[in-house]
Design an enzyme around this catalytic site. Structure first.
Site, PDB file in Angstrom:
ATOM      1  N   VAL A 271     -80.155 -58.281  80.443  1.00 16.20           N
ATOM      2  CA  VAL A 271     -78.854 -57.920  79.900  1.00 16.20           C
ATOM      3  C   VAL A 271     -77.969 -59.146  79.980  1.00 16.20           C
ATOM      4  O   VAL A 271     -77.828 -59.738  81.044  1.00 16.20           O
ATOM      5  CB  VAL A 271     -78.213 -56.758  80.689  1.00 16.20           C
TER       6      VAL A 271
ATOM      7  N   TYR B 183     -69.808 -65.086 101.122  1.00 19.40           N
ATOM      8  CA  TYR B 183     -69.970 -63.651 101.371  1.00 19.40           C
ATOM      9  C   TYR B 183     -68.969 -63.146 102.404  1.00 19.40           C
ATOM     10  O   TYR B 183     -68.524 -62.001 102.337  1.00 19.40           O
ATOM     11  CB  TYR B 183     -71.406 -63.346 101.803  1.00 19.40           C
TER      12      TYR B 183
ATOM     13  N   GLU C 180     -81.453 -66.274  97.793  1.00 19.97           N
ATOM     14  CA  GLU C 180     -80.815 -67.462  97.207  1.00 19.97           C
ATOM     15  C   GLU C 180     -81.273 -68.733  97.916  1.00 19.97           C
ATOM     16  O   GLU C 180     -81.468 -69.776  97.273  1.00 19.97           O
ATOM     17  CB  GLU C 180     -79.301 -67.307  97.257  1.00 19.97           C
TER      18      GLU C 180
ATOM     19  N   SER D 294     -79.552 -68.771  77.800  1.00 19.15           N
ATOM     20  CA  SER D 294     -81.015 -68.825  77.874  1.00 19.15           C
ATOM     21  C   SER D 294     -81.528 -70.125  77.280  1.00 19.15           C
ATOM     22  O   SER D 294     -81.011 -70.619  76.274  1.00 19.15           O
ATOM     23  CB  SER D 294     -81.630 -67.652  77.107  1.00 19.15           C
TER      24      SER D 294
ATOM     25  N   GLY E 105     -74.411 -60.889  80.225  1.00 19.23           N
ATOM     26  CA  GLY E 105     -73.049 -60.518  80.588  1.00 19.23           C
ATOM     27  C   GLY E 105     -72.982 -59.679  81.850  1.00 19.23           C
ATOM     28  O   GLY E 105     -73.980 -59.437  82.532  1.00 19.23           O
TER      29      GLY E 105
END
Length: 394
Positions: free
Chosen positions: A384, A98, A140, A206, A386
């Site tokens: 969604v 980050y 995370e 998935s 992508g």
């Protein structure tokens, strides 16, 4: 969450930053990859970078987060943060990355906006960035603790199943012979491959098998790019990976997960390769002995293009109160409907929890019709595929 002074500054400058965000992200990625070429080679999706869609995703995330801070200062956007944190965890993103992003992003902002970036403006947007980054790091960290830490595990391909002309399923088991933990129906894994040019690329797929299985199954659609590059990882998996080969998989992640009481009405709507998480959800419902009504809706080009169709029907057939509605653009055949998915004639029970997966226009249309039919927006969940992740928030 934002200080009062920073909130005023962000509110005043958000239109200018939003108008320039495309150019800012263009400069950001150019700077980032010049300084760290290994990130493009081994972490970022090269196809999405070439098509420009990754830049749209970053732009959407920044704008969405800043807007939420201004419109709902008393709330943390957990849904927004959770979705991207799961994606980061599946890629093994580390906290120190980050700071690298911050360095090049804020240099890009200064380059594009020039003198408009006063010390006060820089400080306000710096606060936005670190609020978002620190919140993501915290989520995370929790995900890594739950999964046993970042990183991948070697899995051997035990079977390759040609589902359709463009979809292949891979059954895999741990190469070390160790145990397989369960996963939540709807989750995905990152699959890492080394391409012929030496690049290590990672994609998410998935899990399309039963959540409690001793092996894992994921299904891959070969991506034909059209005006964009073909999907290099999907083509590699289709062309080169056979039983006996070893792949690197992450632990399962993803926040579109089945969560319904035993008598809750459930609707699973998918289109195209969006069927994959729905198969795992159906398997989970069947294994749990779900007694409530389940409505299965799927749209595809034709029955021949409908991946995992046999599983779709078989798992639905194990449920005591399931209704199946398949829509095909051509060659529908007896018992199925011709055309695009249309919920007009489908009974949607009160209290339904709905799960959607497929192209963004499909999900927006289905979501709108479900709301018309009385389904609460909070009970409609979607995934969604992508980098258009953030565009779905609208």
């Amino acid at each position: 969450m934002l200080t009062e002074q920073s909130a005023a500054t962000v509110r005043a400058t958000l239109p200018a930053v939003g108008a320039a965000i495309g150019e800012i992200t263009e400069r950001f990625y150019a700077r980032l990859f010049a300084a760290h070429p290994e990130l493009l080679r081994d972490l970022f999706n090269r196809g999405n970078q070439a098509a420009g869609t990754q830049k749209q995703a970053l732009a959407g995330s920044i704008a969405a987060f800043a807007t939420h801070l201004l419109e709902h200062p008393e709330q943390r956007p957990d849904a927004l943060l959770g979705r991207i944190a799961h994606k980061h965890a599946s890629l093994g993103v580390a906290p120190e990355q980050y700071a690298v992003v911050h360095e090049h992003l804020f240099a890009a902002i200064a380059e594009v906006l020039g003198e408009a970036v006063t010390p006060g403006v820089a400080a306000a947007w710096d606060e936005v960035y670190w609020l978002m980054a620190n919140a993501l790091v915290a989520v995370e960290k929790r995900l890594y603790e739950e999964s046993g830490g970042p990183g991948t595990r070697a899995w051997e391909v035990v079977e390759r199943i040609e589902e359709t002309a463009d979809v292949v399923s891979f059954r895999v088991r741990p190469a070390d012979g160790g145990p397989v933990a369960g996963f939540r129906a709807g989750q995905y894994v990152s699959v890492g491959v080394t391409l012929p040019d030496g690049a290590r690329q990672i994609r998410q797929y998935s899990l399309s098998g039963a959540p409690a299985a001793a092996e894992r199954r994921f299904s891959v659609k070969r991506v034909h790019g059209g005006t964009a590059p073909d999907g290099e990882v999907s083509h590699h998996l289709h062309a080169r990976v056979e039983p006996g080969d070893v792949l690197e998989l992450s632990e399962p992640y993803g926040d579109l997960v089945l969560d319904a009481a035993p008598d809750t009405p459930v609707l699973l709507a998918s289109a195209g390769i969006g069927v994959t998480p729905m198969i795992a959800m159906l398997a989970g419902l069947a294994d749990a002995g779900h007694g409530g009504p389940v409505t299965v809706v799927h749209g595809d080009r034709s029955p021949a293009d409908h991946a995992l169709r046999a599983d779709h029907e078989a798992y639905a057939g194990k449920l005591p109160d399931a209704a199946v509605h398949f829509f095909y653009e051509r060659d529908a055949g007896p018992g199925h409907r011709t055309g695009l998915v249309d919920l007009a004639g489908i009974d949607v029970r009160p209290g339904t929890r709905a799960y959607l997966c497929g192209p963004l226009p499909f999900m927006r249309a289905v979501r709108a019709r479900l709301i018309e039919k009385g389904v609460a927006p909070a009970d409609i969940h979607y995934e969604v595929f992508g980098p258009d992740l953030w565009l779905a928030q609208g």
